[in-house]
Design an enzyme around this catalytic site. Structure first.
Site, mmCIF file in Angstrom:
data_model
loop_
_atom_site.group_PDB
_atom_site.id
_atom_site.type_symbol
_atom_site.label_atom_id
_atom_site.label_comp_id
_atom_site.label_asym_id
_atom_site.label_seq_id
_atom_site.Cartn_x
_atom_site.Cartn_y
_atom_site.Cartn_z
ATOM 1 N N GLU A 1 -4.339 7.458 -4.934
ATOM 2 C CA GLU A 1 -4.549 6.778 -6.208
ATOM 3 C C GLU A 1 -5.870 7.247 -6.821
ATOM 4 O O GLU A 1 -6.845 7.428 -6.103
ATOM 5 C CB GLU A 1 -4.567 5.259 -6.001
ATOM 6 C CG GLU A 1 -3.253 4.713 -5.494
ATOM 7 C CD GLU A 1 -3.277 3.203 -5.255
ATOM 8 O OE1 GLU A 1 -4.290 2.539 -5.566
ATOM 9 O OE2 GLU A 1 -2.270 2.685 -4.753
ATOM 10 N N ARG B 1 0.857 -1.178 0.000
ATOM 11 C CA ARG B 1 0.000 0.000 0.000
ATOM 12 C C ARG B 1 0.897 1.234 0.000
ATOM 13 O O ARG B 1 1.936 1.257 0.681
ATOM 14 C CB ARG B 1 -0.900 0.017 1.240
ATOM 15 C CG ARG B 1 -2.071 -0.973 1.174
ATOM 16 C CD ARG B 1 -3.112 -0.527 0.173
ATOM 17 N NE ARG B 1 -4.307 -1.377 0.197
ATOM 18 C CZ ARG B 1 -4.479 -2.456 -0.565
ATOM 19 N NH1 ARG B 1 -3.485 -2.844 -1.370
ATOM 20 N NH2 ARG B 1 -5.592 -3.150 -0.521
ATOM 21 N N HIS C 1 -1.638 0.161 -9.802
ATOM 22 C CA HIS C 1 -2.230 -0.786 -8.838
ATOM 23 C C HIS C 1 -2.775 -2.020 -9.562
ATOM 24 O O HIS C 1 -3.958 -2.362 -9.482
ATOM 25 C CB HIS C 1 -3.325 -0.108 -8.009
ATOM 26 C CG HIS C 1 -3.609 -0.821 -6.727
ATOM 27 N ND1 HIS C 1 -4.007 -0.173 -5.588
ATOM 28 C CD2 HIS C 1 -3.578 -2.122 -6.409
ATOM 29 C CE1 HIS C 1 -4.211 -1.049 -4.618
ATOM 30 N NE2 HIS C 1 -3.956 -2.249 -5.086
HETATM 31 C C1 8YV Z 1 -7.033 -4.878 -5.871
HETATM 32 C C2 8YV Z 1 -5.614 -5.182 -3.794
HETATM 33 O O1 8YV Z 1 -6.424 -4.081 -6.801
HETATM 34 O O2 8YV Z 1 -6.462 -7.222 -3.020
HETATM 35 C C3 8YV Z 1 -6.010 -6.101 -2.704
HETATM 36 O O3 8YV Z 1 -5.848 -5.700 -1.534
HETATM 37 O O4 8YV Z 1 -5.065 -4.143 -3.571
HETATM 38 C C4 8YV Z 1 -5.895 -5.581 -5.198
HETATM 39 O O5 8YV Z 1 -6.088 -6.942 -5.335
HETATM 40 C C5 8YV Z 1 -7.964 -3.937 -5.183
HETATM 41 O O6 8YV Z 1 -8.218 -4.260 -3.893
HETATM 42 C C6 8YV Z 1 -9.284 -3.825 -5.987
HETATM 43 O O7 8YV Z 1 -9.929 -5.039 -6.101
#
Ligand code: 8YV
Length: 325
Positions: free
Chosen positions: A266, A237, A285
């Site tokens: 973001e 993150r 991301h």
């Molecule tokens: C996704 C993520 O981009 O799973 C997570 O925590 O950061 C990623 O898999 C995001 O959460 C949107 O689905």
């Protein structure tokens, strides 16, 4: 009477059919101002929520007095007030495991792209800059055999270690809240304090969740410990890193380069200083962003939600304290 579900992330047709067969669905097809207003209007009726990339705080969830479960299409749960959800006995679920390998692949994509300057040199070809044999000015650095440092040895950290150890012959060092003997045995990995890892690793990879304890973990002092030839990779993150300190470290040559898939805010502002630096590879991301994995995540989230709404304990329950059956 079917339970009411608010869906704020698009599902494939088969998954949507399953959801609509068993629940009444309100679809929020965007999270812009209009979409958020529609979401707020739907919350008072909602028994379940399914989606991702939206901060669900008390201000929003107070609008949902009948809410029983929130199914996140993510493994990270920093968008959720877990204490609030647990206090209200609202089940929060996530999608671990199904995205582990894909996210670790993204980590290695950034390691290779950053070490070998793939984006920069691909652009050189595309813009007609390749006029003669490539010389030292365009050389990258090797990945194989270099020391891989992993901060956060959970599922994704382990998958990174596997790739480094078996795929690239990399000595693996790691920092985690506690030593992981099984990981040390499988990958000949060695535990290090955070500061020792930062001083010793050639590639420093963040795979930590964002929590109150990890926010801002990597800042000015930590970058100062890294070696000038080291490369910093973040697939966790953005807020685990002080982004201003990262920019300063890159500008001052305290680190060689950075491969970043996540950012403090973001989408990343196109005017970010990070994007003015040729030794930064920035991706939007995309950690888990493959067709196969995102479908698997959505299926996992749907399974979790339908189980919770049926009064069954979901497979991926985050706040186990909310399960008082
Ligand atoms: C996704 C993520 O981009 O799973 C997570 O925590 O950061 C990623 O898999 C995001 O959460 C949107 O689905």
């Amino acid at each position: 009477m079917k339970k009411q579900v608010v869906l704020y992330k698009k599902l494939s047709s088969p998954l949507m059919a399953r959801l609509q067969e068993q629940t009444e669905v309100t679809v929020i097809d965007s999270l812009d101002a209009e979409g958020l207003a529609r979401l707020r209007d739907a919350l008072p009726r909602a028994h379940g929520l399914l989606g991702a990339s939206l901060k669900l705080d008390a201000g929003l969830l107070d609008l949902a007095p009948n809410l029983e479960a929130v199914a996140s299409v993510s493994v990270g749960v920093d968008n959720y007030d877990i204490d609030y959800l647990t206090e209200r006995r609202i089940l929060l679920t996530n999608t671990p495991d199904v995205l582990t390998e894909t996210t670790a692949d993204t980590g290695f994509a950034l390691i290779l792209a950053t070490a070998r300057r793939v984006v920069e040199l691909a652009n050189l070809v595309r813009t007609g800059g390749w006029q003669r044999n490539i010389g030292p000015a365009h050389f990258g650095i090797d990945v194989h055999g270099k020391t891989l440092g992993i901060i956060g040895m959970g599922r994704i950290g382990e998958a990174l270690a596997q790739r480094g150890h078996f795929g690239f012959g990399m000595p693996v060092i790691y920092h985690s809240h506690s030593p992981k003997p099984a990981v040390e045995q499988r990958f000949d990995a060695q535990y290090r304090s955070l500061n020792d890892l930062l001083q010793q690793a050639d590639f420093i990879c963040l795979t930590l969740p964002l929590t109150a304890q990890t926010e801002g973990l990597i800042g000015t002092d930590e970058f100062a410990l890294m070696r000038p030839e080291s490369i910093f990779i973040n697939i966790s993150r953005g807020k685990v890193v002080d982004e201003t300190a990262l920019i300063d470290a890159l500008r001052r040559g305290q680190i060689r380069a950075a491969g970043l898939d996540v950012f403090e805010r973001e989408p990343l502002n196109p005017d970010s200083p990070l994007l003015q630096l040729s030794n930064v590879v920035a991706t939007p991301h995309i950690g888990s962003a493959t067709h196969e994995t995102r479908e698997a995540m959505a299926r996992c989230a749907l399974d979790n939600l339908l189980a919770a709404l049926a009064g069954e304990r979901p497979a991926n329950l985050v706040n186990t304290g909310a399960w008082k059956r």
